[in-house]
Design a protein around this motif. Sequence first.
Motif, PDB file in Angstrom:
ATOM      1  N   TYR A 182      45.164  43.426   3.343  1.00  0.00           N
ATOM      2  CA  TYR A 182      44.668  42.371   4.230  1.00  0.00           C
ATOM      3  C   TYR A 182      43.708  41.448   3.483  1.00  0.00           C
ATOM      4  O   TYR A 182      43.820  40.217   3.562  1.00  0.00           O
ATOM      5  CB  TYR A 182      43.979  43.021   5.436  1.00  0.00           C
ATOM      6  N   ARG A 183      42.779  42.020   2.728  1.00  0.00           N
ATOM      7  CA  ARG A 183      41.815  41.213   1.971  1.00  0.00           C
ATOM      8  C   ARG A 183      42.533  40.347   0.934  1.00  0.00           C
ATOM      9  O   ARG A 183      42.141  39.201   0.693  1.00  0.00           O
ATOM     10  CB  ARG A 183      40.780  42.106   1.271  1.00  0.00           C
ATOM     11  N   GLU A 184      43.592  40.890   0.347  1.00  0.00           N
ATOM     12  CA  GLU A 184      44.342  40.113  -0.647  1.00  0.00           C
ATOM     13  C   GLU A 184      44.976  38.892   0.007  1.00  0.00           C
ATOM     14  O   GLU A 184      44.998  37.802  -0.575  1.00  0.00           O
ATOM     15  CB  GLU A 184      45.406  40.996  -1.292  1.00  0.00           C
ATOM     16  N   MET A 185      45.468  39.046   1.234  1.00  0.00           N
ATOM     17  CA  MET A 185      46.060  37.904   1.939  1.00  0.00           C
ATOM     18  C   MET A 185      45.016  36.821   2.201  1.00  0.00           C
ATOM     19  O   MET A 185      45.296  35.629   2.091  1.00  0.00           O
ATOM     20  CB  MET A 185      46.700  38.373   3.246  1.00  0.00           C
ATOM     21  N   LEU A 186      43.796  37.242   2.545  1.00  0.00           N
ATOM     22  CA  LEU A 186      42.741  36.259   2.778  1.00  0.00           C
ATOM     23  C   LEU A 186      42.298  35.616   1.468  1.00  0.00           C
ATOM     24  O   LEU A 186      42.104  34.393   1.401  1.00  0.00           O
ATOM     25  CB  LEU A 186      41.549  36.910   3.476  1.00  0.00           C
ATOM     26  N   MET A 187      42.129  36.408   0.425  1.00  0.00           N
ATOM     27  CA  MET A 187      41.665  35.877  -0.849  1.00  0.00           C
ATOM     28  C   MET A 187      42.695  34.966  -1.503  1.00  0.00           C
ATOM     29  O   MET A 187      42.351  34.135  -2.340  1.00  0.00           O
ATOM     30  CB  MET A 187      41.268  37.009  -1.800  1.00  0.00           C
ATOM     31  N   ASN A 188      43.965  35.114  -1.099  1.00  0.00           N
ATOM     32  CA  ASN A 188      45.013  34.223  -1.608  1.00  0.00           C
ATOM     33  C   ASN A 188      45.267  33.050  -0.674  1.00  0.00           C
ATOM     34  O   ASN A 188      46.204  32.273  -0.870  1.00  0.00           O
ATOM     35  CB  ASN A 188      46.317  34.998  -1.811  1.00  0.00           C
ATOM     36  N   ASN A 189      44.434  32.948   0.383  1.00  0.00           N
ATOM     37  CA  ASN A 189      44.567  31.875   1.386  1.00  0.00           C
ATOM     38  C   ASN A 189      45.914  31.904   2.099  1.00  0.00           C
ATOM     39  O   ASN A 189      46.413  30.873   2.554  1.00  0.00           O
ATOM     40  CB  ASN A 189      44.334  30.496   0.757  1.00  0.00           C
ATOM     41  N   PHE A 190      46.519  33.095   2.208  1.00  0.00           N
ATOM     42  CA  PHE A 190      47.762  33.225   2.966  1.00  0.00           C
ATOM     43  C   PHE A 190      47.509  32.888   4.435  1.00  0.00           C
ATOM     44  O   PHE A 190      48.314  32.232   5.090  1.00  0.00           O
ATOM     45  CB  PHE A 190      48.296  34.656   2.831  1.00  0.00           C
ATOM     46  N   ALA A 191      46.359  33.340   4.956  1.00  0.00           N
ATOM     47  CA  ALA A 191      45.979  33.080   6.347  1.00  0.00           C
ATOM     48  C   ALA A 191      44.664  32.315   6.379  1.00  0.00           C
ATOM     49  O   ALA A 191      43.862  32.383   5.448  1.00  0.00           O
ATOM     50  CB  ALA A 191      45.833  34.397   7.111  1.00  0.00           C
ATOM     51  N   SER A 192      44.435  31.579   7.472  1.00  0.00           N
ATOM     52  CA  SER A 192      43.168  30.856   7.640  1.00  0.00           C
ATOM     53  C   SER A 192      42.073  31.831   8.051  1.00  0.00           C
ATOM     54  O   SER A 192      42.289  32.715   8.879  1.00  0.00           O
ATOM     55  CB  SER A 192      43.312  29.780   8.718  1.00  0.00           C
ATOM     56  N   TRP A 193      40.886  31.641   7.482  1.00  0.00           N
ATOM     57  CA  TRP A 193      39.755  32.495   7.833  1.00  0.00           C
ATOM     58  C   TRP A 193      38.454  31.717   7.656  1.00  0.00           C
ATOM     59  O   TRP A 193      38.394  30.758   6.881  1.00  0.00           O
ATOM     60  CB  TRP A 193      39.734  33.763   6.975  1.00  0.00           C
TER      61      TRP A 193
END
Length: 409
Positions: free
Chosen positions: A131-142
Amino acid sequence: MLSFKQKLENYALLAVKIGVNIQPGQTLVVNADITSAELVRLVVRNAYEAGAQLVKVNYSDEVVTRTRYDLAPSESFLLPPKWQADELEDLAKNGAAFLNIVSVDPDLLAGVDSERIANNQRTSGQAMAAYREMLMNNFASWSIVAFPSPSWAAKVFPEAPADQQVDLLWEAFFKAVRADQENPVEAWTLHLDGLKERCTFLNDRKFHKLHYTSPGTDLTIELPEGHIWCQAGAVNGRGVPFLANIPTEEVFTAPSKNGVNGTVSSTKPLSYGGNIIDNFTLTLENGKVTDFTAEKGQETLAALLAMDEGASYLGEVALVPFHSPISESGILYYTTLYDENASCHLALGAAYAFTLQDGIKMTKEDLAAKGMNQSLTHVDFMMGSPEMNIDGITDDGKAEPIFRNGNWA
């Protein structure tokens, strides 16, 4: 002059429109402490008005958290929250956006056995890695915003009367995030344009190294080939812009994992794991922290550096001028969200893949080969000061001033 209610409305609007930038039909996940319910309700309303399909609110409670650390059996902190990680991963894969409303007590876990804290952070980090990897890769907005709790306000304004502390922290927040302006969305658009100009300047220079000098700091940081200077405004995997944290004053990139040498000293306290680490110095050789000291929080710092192999290497280098709104306020917030925007800072742990050309398309092995650090953690610490000088060094060894006396040269 805007009323408190108007400023709070503006704040919620910024979180939804500028922060996560909710799109019609999208799901929003809000993680918040129960003390911030007033703001959460405004965020929920703004999100639905923007067309959100569902707003899912996850409340936490600092009292409950502290009680667990005091009374739960030790094995409790070795149990990975797989159920939570699975849900977050599924939500991210299906296009959800994530808003964290932090309401911190910097001393929440003071006196707790550091091993319990470290075990919980390690098991949680392992479970949340995808999950953190998806955020750190900007896959999802956060995005991250803050809400003042009484304990936090008392820490920031200890000399003020108790019944005024929270109000003082609110006013500081509203000013820092531009919620006290008539049109805060327009104000943020202009501000982000200015940060983009700084990024363009640095990306055009393509510096090979940065050399930092200030009292207690003499550090050389090599930058990987193809590095990209970014600001907190980003674009997710579906092409939608968002702002990862409000406020923001930084431009940042990744260092080369094995290319950092010298000594760096902190200039502000670091709140980590419910404890304060203060007046600490790190010595790095070929990228790795080989020695460290801290006047306060030595055990906590040791636990952070031992989180995994990558925790003792750097993953981010960020530039923030001393003459910036949060710095000039003179307020020490005891949280990275604000204090990192008052000072140049570095981060121990994982690098952001998007700070490397084509990084988000690369495998972990490719990123590692390019010099990008990988870790379960990413912790910013402040090391800028009014005495900070930074030179950019080109491939042919020529030095160009970037910062002089804490500000852009």
